[in-house]
Design a protein around this motif. Structure first.
Motif, PDB file in Angstrom:
ATOM      1  N   LEU A 147      22.878  25.817  18.496  1.00  0.00           N
ATOM      2  CA  LEU A 147      22.525  24.394  18.605  1.00  0.00           C
ATOM      3  C   LEU A 147      23.745  23.562  19.006  1.00  0.00           C
ATOM      4  O   LEU A 147      23.635  22.655  19.834  1.00  0.00           O
ATOM      5  CB  LEU A 147      21.919  23.897  17.293  1.00  0.00           C
ATOM      6  CG  LEU A 147      21.293  22.518  17.323  1.00  0.00           C
ATOM      7  CD1 LEU A 147      20.244  22.387  18.415  1.00  0.00           C
ATOM      8  CD2 LEU A 147      20.687  22.197  15.966  1.00  0.00           C
ATOM      9  N   MET A 148      24.902  23.871  18.446  1.00  0.00           N
ATOM     10  CA  MET A 148      26.115  23.138  18.824  1.00  0.00           C
ATOM     11  C   MET A 148      26.498  23.414  20.277  1.00  0.00           C
ATOM     12  O   MET A 148      26.939  22.497  20.978  1.00  0.00           O
ATOM     13  CB  MET A 148      27.280  23.507  17.897  1.00  0.00           C
ATOM     14  CG  MET A 148      27.198  22.828  16.556  1.00  0.00           C
ATOM     15  SD  MET A 148      28.703  22.968  15.597  1.00  0.00           S
ATOM     16  CE  MET A 148      28.676  24.690  15.168  1.00  0.00           C
ATOM     17  N   MET A 149      26.330  24.651  20.721  1.00  0.00           N
ATOM     18  CA  MET A 149      26.660  24.982  22.108  1.00  0.00           C
ATOM     19  C   MET A 149      25.765  24.207  23.076  1.00  0.00           C
ATOM     20  O   MET A 149      26.218  23.752  24.121  1.00  0.00           O
ATOM     21  CB  MET A 149      26.486  26.477  22.374  1.00  0.00           C
ATOM     22  CG  MET A 149      27.430  27.379  21.637  1.00  0.00           C
ATOM     23  SD  MET A 149      29.113  27.250  22.246  1.00  0.00           S
ATOM     24  CE  MET A 149      29.920  26.667  20.767  1.00  0.00           C
ATOM     25  N   VAL A 150      24.511  24.043  22.717  1.00  0.00           N
ATOM     26  CA  VAL A 150      23.559  23.361  23.602  1.00  0.00           C
ATOM     27  C   VAL A 150      23.746  21.845  23.557  1.00  0.00           C
ATOM     28  O   VAL A 150      23.740  21.188  24.598  1.00  0.00           O
ATOM     29  CB  VAL A 150      22.102  23.746  23.229  1.00  0.00           C
ATOM     30  CG1 VAL A 150      21.095  22.888  23.965  1.00  0.00           C
ATOM     31  CG2 VAL A 150      21.860  25.228  23.512  1.00  0.00           C
ATOM     32  N   THR A 151      23.925  21.294  22.356  1.00  0.00           N
ATOM     33  CA  THR A 151      23.980  19.834  22.213  1.00  0.00           C
ATOM     34  C   THR A 151      25.387  19.253  22.293  1.00  0.00           C
ATOM     35  O   THR A 151      25.539  18.050  22.465  1.00  0.00           O
ATOM     36  CB  THR A 151      23.364  19.398  20.870  1.00  0.00           C
ATOM     37  OG1 THR A 151      24.163  19.912  19.796  1.00  0.00           O
ATOM     38  CG2 THR A 151      21.920  19.852  20.750  1.00  0.00           C
ATOM     39  N   LYS A 152      26.407  20.116  22.121  1.00  0.00           N
ATOM     40  CA  LYS A 152      27.812  19.665  22.069  1.00  0.00           C
ATOM     41  C   LYS A 152      28.017  18.685  20.920  1.00  0.00           C
ATOM     42  O   LYS A 152      28.817  17.751  21.015  1.00  0.00           O
ATOM     43  CB  LYS A 152      28.249  19.030  23.398  1.00  0.00           C
ATOM     44  CG  LYS A 152      27.915  19.817  24.638  1.00  0.00           C
ATOM     45  CD  LYS A 152      28.844  20.987  24.817  1.00  0.00           C
ATOM     46  CE  LYS A 152      28.704  21.617  26.175  1.00  0.00           C
ATOM     47  NZ  LYS A 152      28.012  22.875  26.199  1.00  0.00           N
ATOM     48  N   MET A 153      27.292  18.916  19.826  1.00  0.00           N
ATOM     49  CA  MET A 153      27.388  18.067  18.628  1.00  0.00           C
ATOM     50  C   MET A 153      27.524  18.947  17.391  1.00  0.00           C
ATOM     51  O   MET A 153      26.992  20.047  17.348  1.00  0.00           O
ATOM     52  CB  MET A 153      26.148  17.186  18.495  1.00  0.00           C
ATOM     53  CG  MET A 153      26.020  16.166  19.593  1.00  0.00           C
ATOM     54  SD  MET A 153      24.467  15.197  19.640  1.00  0.00           S
ATOM     55  CE  MET A 153      23.828  15.229  18.027  1.00  0.00           C
ATOM     56  N   THR A 154      28.220  18.411  16.387  1.00  0.00           N
ATOM     57  CA  THR A 154      28.367  19.114  15.114  1.00  0.00           C
ATOM     58  C   THR A 154      27.184  18.771  14.199  1.00  0.00           C
ATOM     59  O   THR A 154      26.482  17.780  14.450  1.00  0.00           O
ATOM     60  CB  THR A 154      29.664  18.692  14.399  1.00  0.00           C
ATOM     61  OG1 THR A 154      29.561  17.314  14.043  1.00  0.00           O
ATOM     62  CG2 THR A 154      30.886  18.939  15.269  1.00  0.00           C
ATOM     63  N   PRO A 155      26.998  19.559  13.143  1.00  0.00           N
ATOM     64  CA  PRO A 155      25.937  19.211  12.186  1.00  0.00           C
ATOM     65  C   PRO A 155      26.083  17.804  11.610  1.00  0.00           C
ATOM     66  O   PRO A 155      25.098  17.102  11.408  1.00  0.00           O
ATOM     67  CB  PRO A 155      26.075  20.289  11.095  1.00  0.00           C
ATOM     68  CG  PRO A 155      26.648  21.467  11.811  1.00  0.00           C
ATOM     69  CD  PRO A 155      27.583  20.870  12.841  1.00  0.00           C
ATOM     70  N   ALA A 156      27.320  17.374  11.365  1.00  0.00           N
ATOM     71  CA  ALA A 156      27.538  16.021  10.852  1.00  0.00           C
ATOM     72  C   ALA A 156      27.070  14.970  11.867  1.00  0.00           C
ATOM     73  O   ALA A 156      26.477  13.954  11.490  1.00  0.00           O
ATOM     74  CB  ALA A 156      29.018  15.815  10.522  1.00  0.00           C
ATOM     75  N   GLN A 157      27.294  15.231  13.137  1.00  0.00           N
ATOM     76  CA  GLN A 157      26.843  14.292  14.179  1.00  0.00           C
ATOM     77  C   GLN A 157      25.318  14.270  14.262  1.00  0.00           C
ATOM     78  O   GLN A 157      24.732  13.221  14.492  1.00  0.00           O
ATOM     79  CB  GLN A 157      27.459  14.664  15.529  1.00  0.00           C
ATOM     80  CG  GLN A 157      28.966  14.414  15.564  1.00  0.00           C
ATOM     81  CD  GLN A 157      29.630  15.043  16.771  1.00  0.00           C
ATOM     82  OE1 GLN A 157      29.227  16.108  17.245  1.00  0.00           O
ATOM     83  NE2 GLN A 157      30.696  14.397  17.253  1.00  0.00           N
ATOM     84  N   TRP A 158      24.664  15.426  14.074  1.00  0.00           N
ATOM     85  CA  TRP A 158      23.203  15.444  14.072  1.00  0.00           C
ATOM     86  C   TRP A 158      22.660  14.610  12.927  1.00  0.00           C
ATOM     87  O   TRP A 158      21.719  13.850  13.097  1.00  0.00           O
ATOM     88  CB  TRP A 158      22.623  16.842  13.919  1.00  0.00           C
ATOM     89  CG  TRP A 158      23.099  17.881  14.860  1.00  0.00           C
ATOM     90  CD1 TRP A 158      23.461  17.718  16.168  1.00  0.00           C
ATOM     91  CD2 TRP A 158      23.285  19.253  14.563  1.00  0.00           C
ATOM     92  NE1 TRP A 158      23.846  18.918  16.692  1.00  0.00           N
ATOM     93  CE2 TRP A 158      23.746  19.873  15.732  1.00  0.00           C
ATOM     94  CE3 TRP A 158      23.087  20.025  13.423  1.00  0.00           C
ATOM     95  CZ2 TRP A 158      24.017  21.227  15.799  1.00  0.00           C
ATOM     96  CZ3 TRP A 158      23.360  21.391  13.485  1.00  0.00           C
ATOM     97  CH2 TRP A 158      23.825  21.963  14.656  1.00  0.00           C
ATOM     98  N   LEU A 159      23.266  14.780  11.744  1.00  0.00           N
ATOM     99  CA  LEU A 159      22.811  14.014  10.579  1.00  0.00           C
ATOM    100  C   LEU A 159      23.002  12.514  10.815  1.00  0.00           C
ATOM    101  O   LEU A 159      22.166  11.716  10.413  1.00  0.00           O
ATOM    102  CB  LEU A 159      23.565  14.446   9.317  1.00  0.00           C
ATOM    103  CG  LEU A 159      23.183  15.823   8.770  1.00  0.00           C
ATOM    104  CD1 LEU A 159      24.096  16.183   7.601  1.00  0.00           C
ATOM    105  CD2 LEU A 159      21.732  15.879   8.375  1.00  0.00           C
ATOM    106  N   GLY A 160      24.108  12.157  11.481  1.00  0.00           N
ATOM    107  CA  GLY A 160      24.341  10.760  11.805  1.00  0.00           C
ATOM    108  C   GLY A 160      23.259  10.187  12.703  1.00  0.00           C
ATOM    109  O   GLY A 160      22.850   9.030  12.546  1.00  0.00           O
TER     110      GLY A 160
END
Length: 163
Positions: A147-160
């Motif tokens: 998921l991070m490779m595809v979105t270029k986002m960390t789990p913390a950024q997703w939660l944000g």
């Protein structure tokens, strides 16, 4: 062209790492649920072989191509999503070696049961549970990494984004 070639190899290695790993995991779960030592011995032998010959090399290819891709693109390894995915990759990798050892033990226990004409004992179940839960956590980590490779986002950024 080099970048696209490396990216292609990186994606193929991810497919092999995830696909063969998940396939091996599910096959050994299914074999273990059958509780037939002969079936388990056969499936575990194949799982150990394919994980050693295909899944493990794919992990090393992931590391190599991922590093080369960051160098070619000028992306620092300290970029948040890159750093978090590397940390998770090494955590998942630290589960991988014990999983290989546990798979080999499960295979040996099943072979021994077949040779003795006996069923699987509580020791098998204890090793199997340990292997099973390490697999659960390893694959959860792999899902997050992809998921991070595809979105270029960390789990913390997703939660944000969700908040």
């Amino acid at each position: 062209m080099l970048y696209l070639g490396l990216k292609y190899v990186h994606v193929i290695a991810a497919i092999f790492l995830f696909g063969f790993g998940m396939g091996s995991y599910l096959y050994l779960i299914a074999a273990s649920r059958a509780a037939n030592p002969q079936v388990i011995a056969h499936v575990a032998r194949m799982v150990v072989r394919y994980d050693a010959w295909i899944t493990t090399p794919a992990g090393f290819i992931q590391i190599l191509t991922g590093y080369m891709l960051t160098r070619l693109s000028g992306l620092p390894l300290t970029t948040e999503w890159v750093l978090v995915s590397l940390i998770l990759f090494f955590i998942v990798g630290s589960l991988w070696l014990p999983v290989l050892v546990l798979q080999k033990r499960l295979q040996g226990m099943a072979v021994s049961a077949v040779e003795r004409g006996a069923g699987l004992d509580a020791d098998y179940q204890a090793v199997y549970r340990q292997w099973f839960w390490m697999g659960v956590f390893g694959f959860l980590g792999m899902f997050v990494i992809v998921l991070m490779m595809v979105t270029k986002m960390t789990p913390a950024q997703w939660l944000g984004l969700l908040m």
